[in-house]
Write a protein that holds these residues in place. Structure first.
Motif, PDB file in Angstrom:
ATOM      1  N   ASN A 497       0.821  -1.219   0.000  1.00 26.72           N
ATOM      2  CA  ASN A 497       0.000   0.000   0.000  1.00 26.72           C
ATOM      3  C   ASN A 497       0.848   1.259   0.000  1.00 26.72           C
ATOM      4  O   ASN A 497       0.307   2.369  -0.059  1.00 26.72           O
ATOM      5  CB  ASN A 497      -0.919   0.011   1.224  1.00 26.72           C
ATOM      6  CG  ASN A 497      -2.081  -0.953   1.081  1.00 26.72           C
ATOM      7  OD1 ASN A 497      -2.553  -1.202  -0.026  1.00 26.72           O
ATOM      8  ND2 ASN A 497      -2.537  -1.514   2.197  1.00 26.72           N
ATOM      9  N   TYR A 498       2.168   1.085   0.094  1.00 15.60           N
ATOM     10  CA  TYR A 498       3.065   2.229   0.101  1.00 15.60           C
ATOM     11  C   TYR A 498       3.790   2.388  -1.237  1.00 15.60           C
ATOM     12  O   TYR A 498       4.891   2.931  -1.291  1.00 15.60           O
ATOM     13  CB  TYR A 498       4.091   2.086   1.233  1.00 15.60           C
ATOM     14  CG  TYR A 498       3.487   2.170   2.618  1.00 15.60           C
ATOM     15  CD1 TYR A 498       2.335   2.918   2.847  1.00 15.60           C
ATOM     16  CD2 TYR A 498       4.066   1.509   3.697  1.00 15.60           C
ATOM     17  CE1 TYR A 498       1.782   2.989   4.111  1.00 15.60           C
ATOM     18  CE2 TYR A 498       3.516   1.586   4.966  1.00 15.60           C
ATOM     19  CZ  TYR A 498       2.367   2.324   5.158  1.00 15.60           C
ATOM     20  OH  TYR A 498       1.808   2.404   6.419  1.00 15.60           O
ATOM     21  N   ARG A 499       3.178   1.932  -2.327  1.00 15.64           N
ATOM     22  CA  ARG A 499       3.725   2.113  -3.681  1.00 15.64           C
ATOM     23  C   ARG A 499       2.689   2.833  -4.529  1.00 15.64           C
ATOM     24  O   ARG A 499       2.331   2.425  -5.636  1.00 15.64           O
ATOM     25  CB  ARG A 499       4.097   0.773  -4.295  1.00 15.64           C
ATOM     26  CG  ARG A 499       5.123  -0.036  -3.548  1.00 15.64           C
ATOM     27  CD  ARG A 499       6.490   0.583  -3.556  1.00 15.64           C
ATOM     28  NE  ARG A 499       7.061   0.678  -4.888  1.00 15.64           N
ATOM     29  CZ  ARG A 499       8.294   1.098  -5.131  1.00 15.64           C
ATOM     30  NH1 ARG A 499       9.078   1.478  -4.116  1.00 15.64           N
ATOM     31  NH2 ARG A 499       8.755   1.171  -6.358  1.00 15.64           N
ATOM     32  N   ASP A 500       2.181   3.953  -4.016  1.00 16.74           N
ATOM     33  CA  ASP A 500       1.076   4.672  -4.652  1.00 16.74           C
ATOM     34  C   ASP A 500       1.425   5.210  -6.034  1.00 16.74           C
ATOM     35  O   ASP A 500       0.582   5.216  -6.929  1.00 16.74           O
ATOM     36  CB  ASP A 500       0.616   5.830  -3.753  1.00 16.74           C
ATOM     37  CG  ASP A 500      -0.052   5.337  -2.479  1.00 16.74           C
ATOM     38  OD1 ASP A 500      -0.473   4.165  -2.456  1.00 16.74           O
ATOM     39  OD2 ASP A 500      -0.147   6.110  -1.511  1.00 16.74           O
ATOM     40  N   LEU A 501       2.643   5.662  -6.225  1.00 16.74           N
ATOM     41  CA  LEU A 501       2.998   6.254  -7.511  1.00 16.74           C
ATOM     42  C   LEU A 501       3.006   5.193  -8.614  1.00 16.74           C
ATOM     43  O   LEU A 501       2.603   5.465  -9.746  1.00 16.74           O
ATOM     44  CB  LEU A 501       4.366   6.929  -7.429  1.00 16.74           C
ATOM     45  CG  LEU A 501       4.748   7.827  -8.613  1.00 16.74           C
ATOM     46  CD1 LEU A 501       3.742   8.954  -8.789  1.00 16.74           C
ATOM     47  CD2 LEU A 501       6.156   8.395  -8.439  1.00 16.74           C
ATOM     48  N   ASP A 502       3.438   3.982  -8.289  1.00 20.89           N
ATOM     49  CA  ASP A 502       3.399   2.897  -9.279  1.00 20.89           C
ATOM     50  C   ASP A 502       1.977   2.642  -9.744  1.00 20.89           C
ATOM     51  O   ASP A 502       1.706   2.484 -10.932  1.00 20.89           O
ATOM     52  CB  ASP A 502       3.982   1.614  -8.678  1.00 20.89           C
ATOM     53  CG  ASP A 502       5.478   1.700  -8.470  1.00 20.89           C
ATOM     54  OD1 ASP A 502       6.120   2.510  -9.162  1.00 20.89           O
ATOM     55  OD2 ASP A 502       6.010   0.970  -7.608  1.00 20.89           O
ATOM     56  N   LYS A 503       1.064   2.608  -8.791  1.00 21.52           N
ATOM     57  CA  LYS A 503      -0.339   2.356  -9.121  1.00 21.52           C
ATOM     58  C   LYS A 503      -0.914   3.498  -9.957  1.00 21.52           C
ATOM     59  O   LYS A 503      -1.614   3.268 -10.942  1.00 21.52           O
ATOM     60  CB  LYS A 503      -1.145   2.176  -7.840  1.00 21.52           C
ATOM     61  CG  LYS A 503      -0.685   1.011  -6.971  1.00 21.52           C
ATOM     62  CD  LYS A 503      -1.432   0.992  -5.656  1.00 21.52           C
ATOM     63  CE  LYS A 503      -0.892  -0.110  -4.737  1.00 21.52           C
ATOM     64  NZ  LYS A 503      -1.567  -0.102  -3.409  1.00 21.52           N
ATOM     65  N   SER A 504      -0.624   4.740  -9.561  1.00 18.56           N
ATOM     66  CA  SER A 504      -1.141   5.901 -10.278  1.00 18.56           C
ATOM     67  C   SER A 504      -0.622   5.947 -11.708  1.00 18.56           C
ATOM     68  O   SER A 504      -1.385   6.175 -12.655  1.00 18.56           O
ATOM     69  CB  SER A 504      -0.757   7.178  -9.536  1.00 18.56           C
ATOM     70  OG  SER A 504      -1.180   8.319 -10.247  1.00 18.56           O
ATOM     71  N   ASN A 505       0.680   5.728 -11.880  1.00 17.06           N
ATOM     72  CA  ASN A 505       1.256   5.735 -13.227  1.00 17.06           C
ATOM     73  C   ASN A 505       0.682   4.625 -14.097  1.00 17.06           C
ATOM     74  O   ASN A 505       0.424   4.809 -15.288  1.00 17.06           O
ATOM     75  CB  ASN A 505       2.775   5.598 -13.148  1.00 17.06           C
ATOM     76  CG  ASN A 505       3.455   6.842 -12.623  1.00 17.06           C
ATOM     77  OD1 ASN A 505       2.862   7.928 -12.635  1.00 17.06           O
ATOM     78  ND2 ASN A 505       4.674   6.716 -12.144  1.00 17.06           N
ATOM     79  N   SER A 506       0.460   3.455 -13.512  1.00 13.09           N
ATOM     80  CA  SER A 506      -0.081   2.324 -14.252  1.00 13.09           C
ATOM     81  C   SER A 506      -1.506   2.622 -14.735  1.00 13.09           C
ATOM     82  O   SER A 506      -1.852   2.343 -15.892  1.00 13.09           O
ATOM     83  CB  SER A 506      -0.081   1.072 -13.378  1.00 13.09           C
ATOM     84  OG  SER A 506      -0.644  -0.021 -14.052  1.00 13.09           O
ATOM     85  N   GLU A 507      -2.308   3.235 -13.856  1.00 13.70           N
ATOM     86  CA  GLU A 507      -3.672   3.572 -14.242  1.00 13.70           C
ATOM     87  C   GLU A 507      -3.703   4.616 -15.353  1.00 13.70           C
ATOM     88  O   GLU A 507      -4.512   4.544 -16.278  1.00 13.70           O
ATOM     89  CB  GLU A 507      -4.428   4.094 -13.016  1.00 13.70           C
ATOM     90  CG  GLU A 507      -4.694   3.021 -11.958  1.00 13.70           C
ATOM     91  CD  GLU A 507      -5.196   3.609 -10.659  1.00 13.70           C
ATOM     92  OE1 GLU A 507      -5.343   4.860 -10.591  1.00 13.70           O
ATOM     93  OE2 GLU A 507      -5.432   2.834  -9.718  1.00 13.70           O
ATOM     94  N   MET A 508      -2.809   5.577 -15.288  1.00 14.31           N
ATOM     95  CA  MET A 508      -2.778   6.632 -16.326  1.00 14.31           C
ATOM     96  C   MET A 508      -2.357   6.053 -17.674  1.00 14.31           C
ATOM     97  O   MET A 508      -2.900   6.425 -18.708  1.00 14.31           O
ATOM     98  CB  MET A 508      -1.815   7.739 -15.910  1.00 14.31           C
ATOM     99  CG  MET A 508      -2.299   8.559 -14.740  1.00 14.31           C
ATOM    100  SD  MET A 508      -1.189   9.907 -14.359  1.00 14.31           S
ATOM    101  CE  MET A 508      -1.341  10.859 -15.855  1.00 14.31           C
ATOM    102  N   LEU A 509      -1.422   5.128 -17.654  1.00 12.78           N
ATOM    103  CA  LEU A 509      -0.973   4.518 -18.901  1.00 12.78           C
ATOM    104  C   LEU A 509      -2.078   3.684 -19.534  1.00 12.78           C
ATOM    105  O   LEU A 509      -2.230   3.632 -20.760  1.00 12.78           O
ATOM    106  CB  LEU A 509       0.261   3.644 -18.643  1.00 12.78           C
ATOM    107  CG  LEU A 509       1.552   4.412 -18.345  1.00 12.78           C
ATOM    108  CD1 LEU A 509       2.648   3.471 -17.907  1.00 12.78           C
ATOM    109  CD2 LEU A 509       1.994   5.228 -19.552  1.00 12.78           C
ATOM    110  N   VAL A 510      -2.880   3.025 -18.674  1.00 13.70           N
ATOM    111  CA  VAL A 510      -4.009   2.237 -19.180  1.00 13.70           C
ATOM    112  C   VAL A 510      -5.043   3.136 -19.828  1.00 13.70           C
ATOM    113  O   VAL A 510      -5.563   2.868 -20.911  1.00 13.70           O
ATOM    114  CB  VAL A 510      -4.645   1.411 -18.042  1.00 13.70           C
ATOM    115  CG1 VAL A 510      -5.952   0.773 -18.511  1.00 13.70           C
ATOM    116  CG2 VAL A 510      -3.691   0.338 -17.566  1.00 13.70           C
ATOM    117  N   VAL A 511      -5.357   4.280 -19.164  1.00 10.41           N
ATOM    118  CA  VAL A 511      -6.311   5.243 -19.718  1.00 10.41           C
ATOM    119  C   VAL A 511      -5.819   5.805 -21.024  1.00 10.41           C
ATOM    120  O   VAL A 511      -6.549   5.938 -22.000  1.00 10.41           O
ATOM    121  CB  VAL A 511      -6.580   6.369 -18.693  1.00 10.41           C
ATOM    122  CG1 VAL A 511      -7.415   7.469 -19.328  1.00 10.41           C
ATOM    123  CG2 VAL A 511      -7.273   5.801 -17.467  1.00 10.41           C
TER     124      VAL A 511
END
Length: 512
Positions: A497-511
């Motif tokens: 839960n402390y890797r928020d930037l990885d998750k955010s970047n992954s979601e933006m790339l998918v969009v």
């Protein structure tokens, strides 16, 4: 026969002995200083000659040669002046010094013969102690700093005339330092009790402090990133005497010890501006002085507005972060400075700073480009990436104060004691963040369920082997905070839960 006077110089953060040899020869009156000295050393001849004349002695009407041995090492600074003057007076038989070889001499001379304080006294006094020189004459202005070294007789004098009288056994107003009794008189005023809200972020900070892990905070302006970063040193374990002395040596060399030259007992907190040059951050310059990474040694290096730093400057941090030291190579040699710091950074989520709120007008391309200013290798070296949510001031007014830094420090120190006991047979390793691969295999074993979760997450976000190693170290620290022996599934869930930037970047790339 040439006269020999002992002085000292600095290489990196350590001192070494320099023998000042003086010889007068028949010939045209002149003074030559040899031994690879810089401009300040070469100019010493003028200062020494004026100071000797002002003190009432006649400068030799001969050719004077002063050699700084060893002659194959580059030397810098004006602190050789006093030793040179004593060597000339001894060679000219103007003084009848007793047991001159028992003394070391450090100090810059003014043209009127007064002794000026100089930088780097502490490592030079330590070098004298190591070489068996138990008596050192220094400027009175450096006496408080010299008190930090025990079992030494330090004589603080104000001018060249007093030094000569003291060496001849005549009465003189001397100031002695025999032992260290200086303490840090300034108490920190920052405390985590000032912070309201951001409980999740504080939990992440506690985890980072407990294991010495690097951390990135991402959030819009005014949400408390800098406020919390400034308080991290207050929850880190107190420095040992050895760490205090090491930090004080670095600040002594840099000329940054103030207010009575006390021993630095609080962990350093350095926050350079994003326009800081490469030399200012890493260290360097003509005389290779320590940079911010070394001034933050045993403390915290905080880079605010991380994306505004130049990529070249950030990439230069890779080696200091990984090796805990920085090597600066110059034509005249290589200088090594320690840089064992906790790396804490903060940045906005986008160029305007308000993504994903309604005030943000940045496109996905602009956000990806903004975050792309930080190279992958640097991101790999950051263990915790935590998004910081904005806080509501009026809701915070209703909240009670958070726990104090002293209470948090107890938890951090308890976790660090577990780690120190674990690594007691591994020199150079003090916390989980410094674990080697072999040690991870021994201390970071996972059950099948935890291993499956970590593997699935790694495949989803494309974690490198370095990132997985950092996650394992974090999980080990999470277990240490709870005082349990084995890493549990809840530890893996917590650190993922402390890797928020990885998750955010992954979601933006998918969009996109």
């Amino acid at each position: 026969m040439a006269s020999l006077v002992k002085s000292f110089a600095i290489d990196g953060i350590d001192g070494y002995q320099v023998d000042i040899e003086t010889k007068t020869l028949d010939g045209q009156p002149s003074i030559s200083v040899i031994g690879l000295g810089d401009q300040a050393v070469k100019e010493a001849s003028e200062r020494v000659q004026a100071a000797i004349d002002e003190t009432g002695y006649v400068f030799p009407k001969k050719r004077v040669i002063i050699s700084l041995a060893p002659g194959d090492i580059k030397k810098s600074g004006s602190h050789f002046d006093l030793a040179m003057a004593i060597g000339i007076l001894q060679q000219n038989e103007d003084i009848a010094a007793k047991n001159l070889g028992d003394y070391g001499f450090i100090g810059e001379l003014a043209l009127d013969g007064k002794l000026r304080a100089c930088n780097g006294i502490l490592p030079m006094i330590i070098a004298a102690q190591r070489k068996g020189v138990r008596k050192v004459i220094i400027p009175a202005g450096n006496l408080q700093e010299a008190k930090l070294v025990q079992d030494m007789t330090i004589i603080g004098l104000r001018n060249l005339a007093d030094v000569v009288r003291y060496l001849e056994g005549k009465p003189v107003d001397t100031q002695y330092a025999h032992e260290s009794n200086a303490v840090e008189s300034r108490d920190r005023v920052l405390d985590f009790s000032d912070v309201k809200g951001q409980k999740e972020l504080i939990d992440a900070v506690i985890l980072a402090a407990a294991g010495g892990h690097n951390m990135l905070m991402i959030g819009e302006p005014g949400c408390g990133k800098t406020m919390i970063a400034q308080r991290i040193p207050t929850i880190l374990p107190a420095m040992t005497e050895e760490e205090c002395l090491e930090v004080t040596k670095i600040y002594s060399i840099s000329g940054m010890i103030s207010n009575g030259h006390e021993l630095i007992r609080n962990r350093p907190f350095r926050a350079p501006h994003h326009n800081a040059s490469l030399n200012a951050l890493i260290g360097g310059g003509t005389n290779a002085l320590p940079g911010e990474v070394s001034l933050a040694h045993n403390g915290v290096l905080f880079l605010d507005e991380l994306a505004e730093f130049s990529r070249r400057t950030l990439d230069a941090l890779r080696q200091p972060i990984e090796d805990k030291k920085v090597c600066i190579s110059r034509v005249n040699g290589t200088h090594t400075f320690p840089s064992n710091f906790m790396f804490v950074t903060a940045m906005n989520p986008c160029p305007c700073g308000y993504h994903p709120g309604p005030k943000c007008r940045c496109s996905d391309y602009e956000i990806i480009k903004y975050r792309g200013k930080i190279s992958g290798p640097i991101m790999d070296r950051i263990d915790i990436q935590k998004e910081v949510k904005p806080v509501n001031y009026f809701e915070l007014e209703q909240e009670d104060a958070m726990v104090s830094s002293a209470e948090i420090r107890k938890r951090v120190e308890a976790a660090r004691k577990i780690q120190q006991q674990r690594y007691k047979n591994d020199p150079g390793i003090n916390c989980n963040a410094q674990m080697s691969t072999a040690q991870m295999q021994k201390y970071c074993a996972l059950d099948e369920e935890s291993r499956t979760l970590l593997k699935e997450t790694s495949e989803k976000y494309g974690y490198s082997a370095r990132v997985i190693h950092k996650l394992l170290r974090l999980a080990r620290t999470s277990a240490d905070l709870d005082g349990v022996e084995n890493i549990r599934l809840q530890d893996i869930k917590r650190i993922l839960n402390y890797r928020d930037l990885d998750k955010s970047n992954s979601e933006m790339l998918v969009v996109k």
